[in-house]
Design a protein around this motif. Structure first.
Motif, PDB file in Angstrom:
ATOM      1  N   GLY A  68      -0.264   1.441 -14.188  1.00 28.07           N
ATOM      2  CA  GLY A  68       1.094   1.858 -14.523  1.00 28.07           C
ATOM      3  C   GLY A  68       1.713   2.653 -13.387  1.00 28.07           C
ATOM      4  N   GLY A  69       3.023   2.781 -13.418  1.00 28.28           N
ATOM      5  CA  GLY A  69       3.726   3.483 -12.355  1.00 28.28           C
ATOM      6  C   GLY A  69       4.523   2.506 -11.516  1.00 28.28           C
ATOM      7  N   GLU A  70       4.827   2.915 -10.292  1.00 26.87           N
ATOM      8  CA  GLU A  70       5.648   2.098  -9.408  1.00 26.87           C
ATOM      9  C   GLU A  70       4.759   1.147  -8.599  1.00 26.87           C
ATOM     10  OE1 GLU A  70       8.848   1.761  -9.215  1.00 26.87           O
ATOM     11  OE2 GLU A  70       9.227   3.236 -10.789  1.00 26.87           O
ATOM     12  N   LEU A  71       4.614  -0.056  -9.078  1.00 30.05           N
ATOM     13  CA  LEU A  71       3.788  -1.046  -8.384  1.00 30.05           C
ATOM     14  C   LEU A  71       4.375  -1.397  -7.022  1.00 30.05           C
ATOM     15  CD1 LEU A  71       1.349  -2.868  -8.433  1.00 30.05           C
ATOM     16  CD2 LEU A  71       2.665  -4.567  -9.711  1.00 30.05           C
ATOM     17  N   GLN A  72       5.685  -1.392  -6.928  1.00 27.53           N
ATOM     18  CA  GLN A  72       6.343  -1.700  -5.655  1.00 27.53           C
ATOM     19  C   GLN A  72       5.921  -0.712  -4.568  1.00 27.53           C
ATOM     20  OE1 GLN A  72       8.423  -4.307  -4.909  1.00 27.53           O
ATOM     21  NE2 GLN A  72       8.485  -3.609  -2.777  1.00 27.53           N
ATOM     22  N   ASP A  73       5.860   0.555  -4.930  1.00 29.02           N
ATOM     23  CA  ASP A  73       5.461   1.578  -3.952  1.00 29.02           C
ATOM     24  C   ASP A  73       4.022   1.365  -3.494  1.00 29.02           C
ATOM     25  OD1 ASP A  73       7.934   2.713  -4.213  1.00 29.02           O
ATOM     26  OD2 ASP A  73       7.290   4.312  -5.571  1.00 29.02           O
ATOM     27  N   THR A  74       3.161   1.016  -4.439  1.00 37.50           N
ATOM     28  CA  THR A  74       1.751   0.776  -4.105  1.00 37.50           C
ATOM     29  C   THR A  74       1.616  -0.438  -3.194  1.00 37.50           C
ATOM     30  OG1 THR A  74       1.161   1.655  -6.285  1.00 37.50           O
ATOM     31  CG2 THR A  74      -0.548   0.486  -5.073  1.00 37.50           C
ATOM     32  N   TYR A  75       2.386  -1.473  -3.484  1.00 39.61           N
ATOM     33  CA  TYR A  75       2.374  -2.674  -2.646  1.00 39.61           C
ATOM     34  C   TYR A  75       2.858  -2.352  -1.228  1.00 39.61           C
ATOM     35  CZ  TYR A  75       4.601  -6.654  -0.385  1.00 39.61           C
ATOM     36  OH  TYR A  75       5.026  -7.565   0.544  1.00 39.61           O
ATOM     37  N   GLU A  76       3.942  -1.587  -1.127  1.00 36.94           N
ATOM     38  CA  GLU A  76       4.486  -1.235   0.191  1.00 36.94           C
ATOM     39  C   GLU A  76       3.466  -0.438   1.001  1.00 36.94           C
ATOM     40  OE1 GLU A  76       7.123  -2.229   1.624  1.00 36.94           O
ATOM     41  OE2 GLU A  76       8.188  -3.188  -0.048  1.00 36.94           O
ATOM     42  N   ALA A  77       2.720   0.420   0.312  1.00 33.48           N
ATOM     43  CA  ALA A  77       1.701   1.210   1.001  1.00 33.48           C
ATOM     44  C   ALA A  77       0.592   0.301   1.535  1.00 33.48           C
ATOM     45  CB  ALA A  77       1.120   2.255   0.055  1.00 33.48           C
ATOM     46  N   LEU A  78       0.195  -0.703   0.750  1.00 40.08           N
ATOM     47  CA  LEU A  78      -0.826  -1.649   1.205  1.00 40.08           C
ATOM     48  C   LEU A  78      -0.309  -2.467   2.384  1.00 40.08           C
ATOM     49  CD1 LEU A  78      -3.575  -3.027   0.887  1.00 40.08           C
ATOM     50  CD2 LEU A  78      -2.496  -4.624  -0.718  1.00 40.08           C
ATOM     51  N   LYS A  79       0.943  -2.865   2.307  1.00 42.91           N
ATOM     52  CA  LYS A  79       1.551  -3.623   3.403  1.00 42.91           C
ATOM     53  C   LYS A  79       1.543  -2.805   4.690  1.00 42.91           C
ATOM     54  CE  LYS A  79       5.871  -5.875   4.787  1.00 42.91           C
ATOM     55  NZ  LYS A  79       7.292  -6.128   4.416  1.00 42.91           N
ATOM     56  N   ASP A  80       1.873  -1.524   4.575  1.00 42.71           N
ATOM     57  CA  ASP A  80       1.858  -0.639   5.747  1.00 42.71           C
ATOM     58  C   ASP A  80       0.451  -0.521   6.322  1.00 42.71           C
ATOM     59  OD1 ASP A  80       4.560  -0.209   5.506  1.00 42.71           O
ATOM     60  OD2 ASP A  80       4.357   1.723   4.474  1.00 42.71           O
ATOM     61  N   GLN A  81      -0.541  -0.447   5.430  1.00 43.34           N
ATOM     62  CA  GLN A  81      -1.919  -0.354   5.893  1.00 43.34           C
ATOM     63  C   GLN A  81      -2.339  -1.625   6.633  1.00 43.34           C
ATOM     64  OE1 GLN A  81      -4.047   2.074   5.974  1.00 43.34           O
ATOM     65  NE2 GLN A  81      -2.863   3.581   4.840  1.00 43.34           N
ATOM     66  N   TYR A  82      -1.881  -2.765   6.147  1.00 44.59           N
ATOM     67  CA  TYR A  82      -2.193  -4.027   6.833  1.00 44.59           C
ATOM     68  C   TYR A  82      -1.579  -4.037   8.232  1.00 44.59           C
ATOM     69  CZ  TYR A  82      -1.547  -8.774   8.473  1.00 44.59           C
ATOM     70  OH  TYR A  82      -1.495  -9.887   9.262  1.00 44.59           O
ATOM     71  N   GLU A  83      -0.319  -3.643   8.332  1.00 46.30           N
ATOM     72  CA  GLU A  83       0.363  -3.647   9.633  1.00 46.30           C
ATOM     73  C   GLU A  83      -0.313  -2.674  10.601  1.00 46.30           C
ATOM     74  OE1 GLU A  83       2.547  -5.687  10.590  1.00 46.30           O
ATOM     75  OE2 GLU A  83       3.118  -6.618   8.680  1.00 46.30           O
ATOM     76  N   SER A  84      -0.715  -1.516  10.088  1.00 43.80           N
ATOM     77  CA  SER A  84      -1.394  -0.535  10.938  1.00 43.80           C
ATOM     78  C   SER A  84      -2.763  -1.046  11.374  1.00 43.80           C
ATOM     79  CB  SER A  84      -1.543   0.794  10.187  1.00 43.80           C
ATOM     80  OG  SER A  84      -0.288   1.370   9.910  1.00 43.80           O
ATOM     81  N   SER A  85      -3.455  -1.724  10.470  1.00 45.08           N
ATOM     82  CA  SER A  85      -4.772  -2.286  10.796  1.00 45.08           C
ATOM     83  C   SER A  85      -4.638  -3.372  11.861  1.00 45.08           C
ATOM     84  CB  SER A  85      -5.425  -2.866   9.539  1.00 45.08           C
ATOM     85  OG  SER A  85      -5.662  -1.859   8.582  1.00 45.08           O
ATOM     86  N   LYS A  86      -3.607  -4.193  11.728  1.00 43.25           N
ATOM     87  CA  LYS A  86      -3.359  -5.246  12.711  1.00 43.25           C
ATOM     88  C   LYS A  86      -3.077  -4.647  14.090  1.00 43.25           C
ATOM     89  CE  LYS A  86      -0.377  -9.257  13.573  1.00 43.25           C
ATOM     90  NZ  LYS A  86       0.792 -10.039  13.086  1.00 43.25           N
TER      91      LYS A  86
END
Length: 212
Positions: A68-86
């Motif tokens: 529950g909560g803001e799934l969009q925010d959690t997704y954006e955080a994962l996306k940022d982690q992917y970009e940083s990892s790349k």
């Protein structure tokens, strides 16, 4: 180290590595010193990559535990982690490339200078040192490239997760990714193991170079 980074940036932009090495030699900095510095720089990049991929795993763990909560925010955080990892992976690769460049120049110079000796005993000793350094370098390079390659499956999984969630941003989609977590966890654990090995060999190689 800062001086070497600034010089490296300038001459890379100028597209003339030979001029770069010559400029440093005039300042009393030999190719072996630059090689040691670049190995240290690659080691630091690998340490940073370890932290980054660990953070990405934690973010993915948070996502699949979503209740529950803001799934969009959690997704954006994962996306940022992917970009940083790349970006971390690209930085590691670039620094290993820079090691290969100076190592090739150093070994070519060293080999050529063997012909300039008058004392045969000293020449043989120098040749032995060259071969020993080359063997250790090749082992280090192989270890570094193996560690670099271990980032690829992790990046691929992170990318797939991000792409899937981008068009399926709901709780059921998050549930579908739970089966991927253990696989990516194993990949990251393997990545960290490979990088620890590479980092240890980097320290050994730096010590060897500084002894010569």
């Amino acid at each position: 180290m800062i001086r070497i980074i600034l010089f490296s940036l300038f001459f890379t932009l100028a597209g003339c590595q030979s001029a770069y090495y010559s400029a440093w030699e005039k300042l009393g900095v030999e190719k072996r010193d630059i090689l040691a510095d670049r190995v240290e720089s690659a080691k630091s990049a690998q340490e940073e990559a370890q932290e980054q991929f660990t953070d990405a795993l934690e973010r993915l763990s948070t996502l699949i535990s979503f209740h529950g909560g803001e799934l969009q925010d959690t997704y954006e955080a994962l996306k940022d982690q992917y970009e940083s990892s790349k970006s971390s992976a690209e930085r590691v690769g670039a620094r290993i490339d820079s090691i290969e460049d100076v190592a090739e120049a150093l070994f070519d110079e060293w080999s050529t200078e063997l012909e300039q000796y008058n004392n045969e005993s000293l020449r043989r000793k120098s040749e032995q040192q060259l071969h020993q350094t080359q063997r250790r370098y090749q082992r280090l390079l192989a270890t570094m490239r193996k560690a670099e390659a271990s980032m690829n499956p992790v990046l691929a999984t992170l990318q797939d997760n991000v792409l899937y969630l981008k068009h399926n941003l709901n709780a059921s989609a998050v549930g579908a990714l739970q089966g991927e977590f253990e696989n990516i966890k194993k990949d990251i654990e393997q990545l960290i193991k490979e990088m620890n090995n590479s980092i240890a060999q980097s320290d050994e190689f730096i010590s060897l170079i500084k002894q010569n």
